[in-house]
Design a protein around this motif. Structure first.
Motif, PDB file in Angstrom:
ATOM      1  N   UNK A  57       0.840  -1.210   0.000  1.00 32.67           N
ATOM      2  CA  UNK A  57       0.000   0.000   0.000  1.00 32.67           C
ATOM      3  C   UNK A  57       0.867   1.249   0.000  1.00 32.67           C
ATOM      4  N   UNK A  58       1.965   1.189   0.734  1.00 33.65           N
ATOM      5  CA  UNK A  58       2.880   2.320   0.780  1.00 33.65           C
ATOM      6  C   UNK A  58       3.551   2.539  -0.587  1.00 33.65           C
ATOM      7  N   UNK A  59       3.929   1.450  -1.256  1.00 42.60           N
ATOM      8  CA  UNK A  59       4.529   1.569  -2.590  1.00 42.60           C
ATOM      9  C   UNK A  59       3.558   2.224  -3.568  1.00 42.60           C
ATOM     10  N   UNK A  60       2.277   1.845  -3.475  1.00 43.15           N
ATOM     11  CA  UNK A  60       1.279   2.464  -4.353  1.00 43.15           C
ATOM     12  C   UNK A  60       1.130   3.951  -4.045  1.00 43.15           C
ATOM     13  N   UNK A  61       1.163   4.306  -2.760  1.00 44.86           N
ATOM     14  CA  UNK A  61       1.076   5.722  -2.374  1.00 44.86           C
ATOM     15  C   UNK A  61       2.268   6.506  -2.928  1.00 44.86           C
ATOM     16  N   UNK A  62       3.451   5.896  -2.846  1.00 45.60           N
ATOM     17  CA  UNK A  62       4.664   6.551  -3.357  1.00 45.60           C
ATOM     18  C   UNK A  62       4.577   6.698  -4.876  1.00 45.60           C
ATOM     19  N   UNK A  63       4.088   5.658  -5.533  1.00 41.62           N
ATOM     20  CA  UNK A  63       3.885   5.702  -6.984  1.00 41.62           C
ATOM     21  C   UNK A  63       2.955   6.852  -7.374  1.00 41.62           C
ATOM     22  N   UNK A  64       1.884   7.023  -6.625  1.00 46.28           N
ATOM     23  CA  UNK A  64       0.924   8.099  -6.910  1.00 46.28           C
ATOM     24  C   UNK A  64       1.517   9.476  -6.634  1.00 46.28           C
ATOM     25  N   UNK A  65       2.332   9.573  -5.574  1.00 47.97           N
ATOM     26  CA  UNK A  65       2.863  10.885  -5.178  1.00 47.97           C
ATOM     27  C   UNK A  65       4.056  11.314  -6.020  1.00 47.97           C
ATOM     28  N   UNK A  66       5.010  10.399  -6.224  1.00 40.52           N
ATOM     29  CA  UNK A  66       6.254  10.761  -6.893  1.00 40.52           C
ATOM     30  C   UNK A  66       6.263  10.437  -8.385  1.00 40.52           C
ATOM     31  N   UNK A  67       5.282   9.656  -8.842  1.00 44.70           N
ATOM     32  CA  UNK A  67       5.151   9.306 -10.270  1.00 44.70           C
ATOM     33  C   UNK A  67       6.320   8.471 -10.796  1.00 44.70           C
TER      34      UNK A  67
END
Length: 228
Positions: free
Chosen positions: A185-195
């Motif tokens: 879930x954290x990796x997905x959040x990072x993916x969404x935030x940092x692209x």
């Protein structure tokens, strides 16, 4: 959306006298900011493919293009510098240096690239530490935090140079199911935030299904490629 990483006719053969072909004419492109999973049985060629995508290994033939730039004719030193600038790695084992603190471990790729840590890099490291939930243990040695916290530190380390691509090879393979869920879930959040573009190898189909795209490798070839 443009591809940030492209594999063109990748073949990989090991051995001289007795040759074993592991990858066969693999063509793959990964769009920038996408979240991709790669699955496959043990021995299918997925880890070899990951090493080639990360320029840790060279294909026997074919080319790896990152941001449209061919890596085929780069020297070892050129590849090393280019890799440190553009790719972050998260492995099954965290590979933190035990004698260093959490924040010092996170800053290592930056120091390799720049030689010296400035105030801006320190701020980014602290921001990443907050994102991965390690603020209270930022000064602890790597041996003085839990396995889940060690993997979170490894994720922050992979992001310190703001890479375009994050490659994960079974990044939660040593974690329990609840921690695995939290880390993904954290990796997905990072993916969404940092692209950043994520490409993650996993044996866990439940986790793979959370990705935007599932690629299956079978006998060194792409046997399935599904986008959600």
């Amino acid at each position: 959306m443009a591809n940030v990483l492209e594999l063109s006719k990748i073949n990989k053969i090991y051995g001289e006298k007795i040759k074993t072909q592991v990858l066969f004419d693999v063509d793959l492109g990964f769009e920038e900011s996408s979240f991709n999973s790669i699955i496959g049985a043990s021995g299918s060629g997925k880890s070899t493919l990951m090493n080639i995508m990360g320029t840790l290994d060279k294909p026997t033939s074919g080319d790896v293009l990152i941001d449209g730039r061919s890596t085929k004719d780069m020297s070892a030193n050129q590849l090393s510098a280019f890799r440190n600038e553009t790719i972050g790695f998260i492995f099954q084992f965290h590979y933190l240096l035990p004698e260093f603190s959490v924040i010092d471990n996170i800053l290592i790729p930056y120091e390799i690239k720049h030689g010296k840590v400035n105030a801006q890099a320190l701020k980014r490291a602290n921001d990443l530490i907050e994102i991965v939930g390690l603020t209270k243990v930022r000064k602890n040695k790597a041996t003085d935090i839990s396995g889940g916290q060690q993997q979170r530190a490894a994720i922050a380390r992979a992001l310190i140079n703001s890479p375009r691509i994050i490659l994960g090879d079974e990044p939660t393979g040593n974690l329990d199911s609840e921690t695995t869920e939290n880390v993904y879930n954290m990796l997905r959040d990072i993916n969404n935030e940092f692209k950043s573009t994520f490409i993650v190898i996993t044996h866990d189909k439940r986790i793979a299904e959370k990705a935007d795209r599932i690629i299956e490798i079978k006998d060194g070839k792409i046997s399935m490629d599904i986008r959600s």
